[in-house]
Write an enzyme that holds these catalytic residues in place. Structure first.
Site, PDB file in Angstrom:
ATOM      1  N   GLU A  37       0.823  -1.205   0.000  1.00  0.00           N
ATOM      2  CA  GLU A  37       0.000   0.000   0.000  1.00  0.00           C
ATOM      3  C   GLU A  37       0.862   1.262   0.000  1.00  0.00           C
ATOM      4  O   GLU A  37       0.532   2.247  -0.677  1.00  0.00           O
ATOM      5  CB  GLU A  37      -0.937  -0.011   1.216  1.00  0.00           C
ATOM      6  N   CYS A  43      -2.120  -3.649   7.222  1.00  0.00           N
ATOM      7  CA  CYS A  43      -1.599  -3.639   8.591  1.00  0.00           C
ATOM      8  C   CYS A  43      -1.771  -2.228   9.174  1.00  0.00           C
ATOM      9  O   CYS A  43      -2.257  -1.322   8.502  1.00  0.00           O
ATOM     10  CB  CYS A  43      -0.121  -4.032   8.580  1.00  0.00           C
TER      11      CYS A  43
END
Length: 142
Positions: free
Chosen positions: A48, A73
Site C-alpha cells: 500500500e 496492517c
C-alpha cells in the site's frame, strides 16, 4: 482487484512477499504497488505504501478506493487514515486480520472480499517462507 493480484504476483516473481495494491480514483487506476521490503531492503515498503508513493502527490483523496490483496496492517492503515482514503477493499483477511477495526473507527469503509486466490497466494508463501513472513508482520522473535 485483478490489478492488485497482478502486482502481488509480480512481487513474488521478484523474490518478495506476494501482496499487491492499487489506488483507484473516479474508476481509474492512479497508482500501483507491491510489497518490496525484500527487494529494496526497506522495512516500510509495504504494497500500500509503494502504491501511494507511485500514485504521487494528489492533494485530496476524495473519490478514491485502495485495493489490497491482504487486509492492510497498522502501518498502511495509518496512511489510509492520514490521507483520508474513504474506502479499502481487501482481497482477504484470513491469513492476516490487519487493522480493519482501526480503519473503520476512523470512518473508512472496509470491504473484505475473502477471495480464495488472494488467500492461496498468502498461504503458499507463508508455508514456504515463515520466517520472512514473521519479519514482515513484526512477529519475528529476537
Amino acid at each position: 482487484m485483478q490489478a492488485a493480484i497482478a502486482q502481488a504476483r509480480q512481487g513474488l516473481q521478484e523474490g518478495g512477499i506476494p501482496i499487491g495494491s492499487v489506488l483507484i480514483q473516479n474508476g481509474e487506476i492512479v497508482g500501483r504497488g507491491h510489497n518490496r521490503r525484500v527487494q529494496q531492503g526497506n522495512p516500510i515498503l509495504h504494497a500500500e505504501i509503494d502504491c501511494l508513493q507511485n500514485a504521487g502527490r494528489m492533494g485530496r483523496y476524495q473519490n478514491t478506493a485502495l485495493y489490497s490483496t491482504l487486509m492492510p496492517c497498522y502501518l498502511c492503515a495509518g496512511a489510509v487514515v492520514q490521507f483520508g482514503i474513504p474506502k479499502v477493499i481487501a482481497g482477504e483477511a484470513r491469513t492476516f486480520p490487519g487493522a480493519r477495526e482501526f480503519m473503520e473507527s476512523h470512518g473508512v469503509e472496509v470491504i473484505d472480499l475473502d477471495l480464495s486466490e488472494c488467500r492461496q497466494l498468502m498461504e503458499d508463501f507463508i508455508s514456504h517462507h515463515p520466517v520472512l513472513w514473521q519479519e514482515d508482520i513484526g512477529t519475528l522473535d529476537t
